[in-house]
Motif scaffolding. Sequence first.
Motif, mmCIF file in Angstrom:
data_model
loop_
_atom_site.group_PDB
_atom_site.id
_atom_site.type_symbol
_atom_site.label_atom_id
_atom_site.label_comp_id
_atom_site.label_asym_id
_atom_site.label_seq_id
_atom_site.Cartn_x
_atom_site.Cartn_y
_atom_site.Cartn_z
ATOM 1 N N LEU A 121 -30.539 -10.945 46.283
ATOM 2 C CA LEU A 121 -31.719 -11.252 47.082
ATOM 3 C C LEU A 121 -32.322 -12.584 46.666
ATOM 4 C CD1 LEU A 121 -33.642 -10.216 49.269
ATOM 5 C CD2 LEU A 121 -34.954 -9.085 47.465
ATOM 6 N N MET A 122 -32.344 -12.837 45.357
ATOM 7 C CA MET A 122 -32.924 -14.072 44.868
ATOM 8 C C MET A 122 -32.101 -15.300 45.272
ATOM 9 S SD MET A 122 -35.723 -13.180 43.498
ATOM 10 C CE MET A 122 -35.747 -12.001 44.852
ATOM 11 N N ARG A 123 -30.778 -15.096 45.425
ATOM 12 C CA ARG A 123 -29.924 -16.220 45.804
ATOM 13 C C ARG A 123 -30.210 -16.701 47.224
ATOM 14 N NH1 ARG A 123 -25.839 -13.557 42.666
ATOM 15 N NH2 ARG A 123 -25.084 -12.430 44.518
ATOM 16 N N ILE A 124 -30.664 -15.798 48.064
ATOM 17 C CA ILE A 124 -30.945 -16.208 49.443
ATOM 18 C C ILE A 124 -32.429 -16.516 49.668
ATOM 19 C CG2 ILE A 124 -28.985 -14.885 50.305
ATOM 20 C CD1 ILE A 124 -30.943 -12.780 51.311
ATOM 21 N N LEU A 125 -33.239 -16.373 48.620
ATOM 22 C CA LEU A 125 -34.675 -16.654 48.748
ATOM 23 C C LEU A 125 -35.156 -17.642 47.676
ATOM 24 C CD1 LEU A 125 -36.061 -13.062 49.472
ATOM 25 C CD2 LEU A 125 -35.809 -14.933 51.113
ATOM 26 N N PRO A 126 -34.670 -18.888 47.707
ATOM 27 C CA PRO A 126 -35.139 -19.906 46.755
ATOM 28 C C PRO A 126 -36.537 -20.387 47.132
ATOM 29 C CG PRO A 126 -33.680 -20.902 48.341
ATOM 30 C CD PRO A 126 -33.658 -19.425 48.629
ATOM 31 N N PRO A 127 -37.178 -21.156 46.266
ATOM 32 C CA PRO A 127 -38.543 -21.632 46.559
ATOM 33 C C PRO A 127 -38.675 -22.395 47.865
ATOM 34 C CG PRO A 127 -38.007 -22.010 44.260
ATOM 35 C CD PRO A 127 -36.742 -21.532 44.911
ATOM 36 N N ILE A 128 -37.640 -23.130 48.273
ATOM 37 C CA ILE A 128 -37.748 -23.913 49.501
ATOM 38 C C ILE A 128 -37.839 -23.028 50.735
ATOM 39 C CG2 ILE A 128 -35.262 -24.125 49.842
ATOM 40 C CD1 ILE A 128 -38.050 -26.697 50.616
ATOM 41 N N VAL A 129 -37.394 -21.770 50.615
ATOM 42 C CA VAL A 129 -37.543 -20.806 51.706
ATOM 43 C C VAL A 129 -38.822 -19.993 51.524
ATOM 44 C CG1 VAL A 129 -36.565 -18.751 52.805
ATOM 45 C CG2 VAL A 129 -35.058 -20.626 52.133
ATOM 46 N N VAL A 130 -39.026 -19.498 50.318
ATOM 47 C CA VAL A 130 -40.160 -18.604 50.062
ATOM 48 C C VAL A 130 -41.496 -19.324 50.223
ATOM 49 C CG1 VAL A 130 -41.284 -17.150 48.355
ATOM 50 C CG2 VAL A 130 -38.799 -17.153 48.535
ATOM 51 N N GLY A 131 -41.617 -20.533 49.661
ATOM 52 C CA GLY A 131 -42.883 -21.261 49.728
ATOM 53 C C GLY A 131 -43.372 -21.451 51.150
ATOM 54 N N PRO A 132 -42.569 -22.066 52.041
ATOM 55 C CA PRO A 132 -43.012 -22.236 53.431
ATOM 56 C C PRO A 132 -43.274 -20.915 54.152
ATOM 57 C CG PRO A 132 -41.227 -23.755 52.946
ATOM 58 C CD PRO A 132 -41.341 -22.838 51.755
ATOM 59 N N VAL A 133 -42.487 -19.866 53.849
ATOM 60 C CA VAL A 133 -42.728 -18.568 54.501
ATOM 61 C C VAL A 133 -44.097 -18.028 54.095
ATOM 62 C CG1 VAL A 133 -42.021 -16.152 54.594
ATOM 63 C CG2 VAL A 133 -40.310 -17.949 54.820
ATOM 64 N N MET A 421 -43.240 -15.112 61.811
ATOM 65 C CA MET A 421 -42.850 -15.192 60.414
ATOM 66 C C MET A 421 -41.463 -14.619 60.170
ATOM 67 S SD MET A 421 -42.813 -13.092 57.429
ATOM 68 C CE MET A 421 -44.062 -11.847 57.697
ATOM 69 N N ALA A 422 -41.118 -13.519 60.821
ATOM 70 C CA ALA A 422 -39.809 -12.914 60.614
ATOM 71 C C ALA A 422 -38.694 -13.844 61.084
ATOM 72 C CB ALA A 422 -39.725 -11.578 61.352
ATOM 73 N N LEU A 423 -38.854 -14.436 62.270
ATOM 74 C CA LEU A 423 -37.852 -15.363 62.787
ATOM 75 C C LEU A 423 -37.749 -16.594 61.898
ATOM 76 C CD1 LEU A 423 -35.848 -16.183 64.992
ATOM 77 C CD2 LEU A 423 -37.772 -17.164 66.268
ATOM 78 N N ALA A 424 -38.895 -17.112 61.471
ATOM 79 C CA ALA A 424 -38.908 -18.291 60.609
ATOM 80 C C ALA A 424 -38.182 -18.016 59.295
ATOM 81 C CB ALA A 424 -40.345 -18.720 60.336
ATOM 82 N N ALA A 425 -38.411 -16.828 58.724
ATOM 83 C CA ALA A 425 -37.758 -16.476 57.463
ATOM 84 C C ALA A 425 -36.253 -16.366 57.636
ATOM 85 C CB ALA A 425 -38.328 -15.160 56.937
ATOM 86 N N ILE A 426 -35.814 -15.746 58.733
ATOM 87 C CA ILE A 426 -34.377 -15.583 58.980
ATOM 88 C C ILE A 426 -33.700 -16.939 59.167
ATOM 89 C CG2 ILE A 426 -32.679 -14.718 60.630
ATOM 90 C CD1 ILE A 426 -34.616 -12.363 61.146
ATOM 91 N N ILE A 427 -34.301 -17.793 59.999
ATOM 92 C CA ILE A 427 -33.732 -19.125 60.227
ATOM 93 C C ILE A 427 -33.731 -19.931 58.937
ATOM 94 C CG2 ILE A 427 -34.000 -21.299 61.470
ATOM 95 C CD1 ILE A 427 -33.026 -18.981 63.198
ATOM 96 N N GLY A 428 -34.810 -19.798 58.145
ATOM 97 C CA GLY A 428 -34.879 -20.510 56.872
ATOM 98 C C GLY A 428 -33.778 -20.089 55.920
ATOM 99 N N LEU A 433 -28.510 -21.395 53.449
ATOM 100 C CA LEU A 433 -27.155 -20.986 53.086
ATOM 101 C C LEU A 433 -26.083 -21.924 53.633
ATOM 102 C CD1 LEU A 433 -27.402 -17.100 53.550
ATOM 103 C CD2 LEU A 433 -27.361 -18.375 51.402
ATOM 104 N N VAL A 434 -26.327 -22.514 54.811
ATOM 105 C CA VAL A 434 -25.276 -23.323 55.440
ATOM 106 C C VAL A 434 -25.377 -24.807 55.107
ATOM 107 C CG1 VAL A 434 -25.050 -21.680 57.334
ATOM 108 C CG2 VAL A 434 -26.556 -23.644 57.606
ATOM 109 N N LEU A 435 -26.575 -25.294 54.798
ATOM 110 C CA LEU A 435 -26.714 -26.717 54.487
ATOM 111 C C LEU A 435 -26.192 -26.999 53.082
ATOM 112 C CD1 LEU A 435 -30.261 -27.540 55.953
ATOM 113 C CD2 LEU A 435 -28.017 -28.015 56.959
#
Length: 455
Positions: A121-133, A421-428, A433-435
């Motif tokens: 879970l932590m691997r897919i939720l780094p600060p660059i995703v969590v902070g903006p969410v 928020m849910a859509l934003a989190a998923i896209i984030g 993961l892909v970039l």
Amino acid sequence: MKRLDMVMDVGDIPKKTKWLMLSLQHLFAMFGSTVLVPFLTGLSPSVALISSGSGTIAYLFITKGKIPAYLGSSFAFITPLIMAIGMTDAGVAGAMIGSFMAGLVYGTLALLIGAFGLDWLMRILPPIVVGPVIVVIGLGLAPTAIDMAMNVDGVYSGQHFSVAIVTLIVTIIGSLFFRGFFGLIPILIGIVIGYIYALIIGIVDTTAISESWNQIISASSAGEFFSAIFVMPEFVIPFVHYSPFAVFNWSIVAVMVPVALVTIAEHIGDQMVLSKVVGRNFIKEPGLHRSLLGDGVATLIASCLGGPPNTTYGENIGVLAITRIFSVFVIGGAAVLAILFGFIGIISDVIMSIPTPVMGGVSILLFGIIASSGLRMLIDNQVDLGNNRNLIVASVILVLGIGGALVKFTVFGVEFEIAGMALAAIIGVVLNLVLPDKEAGYGNGNMFETDQTTE
């Protein structure tokens, strides 16, 4: 080891003379949002209070008294509840089945985390995703706060906005300049002063209070007095008021259950905010699996009483951040008061008479604190927004989340939507993961490093 700015730690028990006031502050912070959901969906506000308090107490026990979080009615379930209630002749009872199933989703995820750990879970939720969410969680509520502060039935009212401004100013002054006990309850003081100001300018409806008071003082026997004080809420209890097997409907389940993904994302964000505010890693101890299970059990309890699904409340996290009082006993006290107020008619009438702009004025500050916590996470972890990759991820999350983007799709004839928020989190998460250059998203810090302590 204690934080320099901590007033009361998680396990500290407040003095009896202060306990009530501190708990009342949390009660008032959550009250507006908790009763707004049943108003919009046709459920009972009194039952919402009772299920909120009961769910919070269950949550505190399940998390071993280590997470100072209050649970209240979830805004994410407003539209699904309205749809579910209108889907069948079962009405509220049918919606409660859907709510119960949504609570089971929390339990399932909690078991998975308990079995396989948190690393994935932590691997897919780094600060660059969590902070903006987290920023989206706070700013996504901004329109609600502003609407509460200045509009009456969608129309601007300068009179009402003045109430919100007075409440906000008093709360800010109290947070910055009040000392001693008064410095610990700026939110409650702001609400009280805002209420008094609203009374003076004549926008408080005290009809229900007068009627309840007249019934109390006119009581001619102990039985009449008891009946005037205590009111039985409109519970909707399985096997008492309806048969769950008779009202079960897969369409309602299909409408309600997917929303749990939205509130789970919100829950994780709230736990991260709480970890930063309190200075402890609640994701690891007592563990995200315990907090998710507590959230799920709270929703199960609500569904068995006829109340809306519960979720951890950002408003109360804001109170924690301002007062620096993290005691779970204060949170538990607020839960007990919520249950009591759900049964006592005149107290419920007094709280229900608080004008919307008073709650709007307080919410402006509380919701802003949540958003600011997301910015703090990016700063604390030294995430480089000069890096185009990080800038892209953060920008897309913020615009999709705050802008209210949504995706609609149909499964077996039932329409679903993922929005905000849910859509934003998923896209984030997907973008991260892909970039390329994933390591840049973690920054130079540790997302859960909370070592702001002293001997």
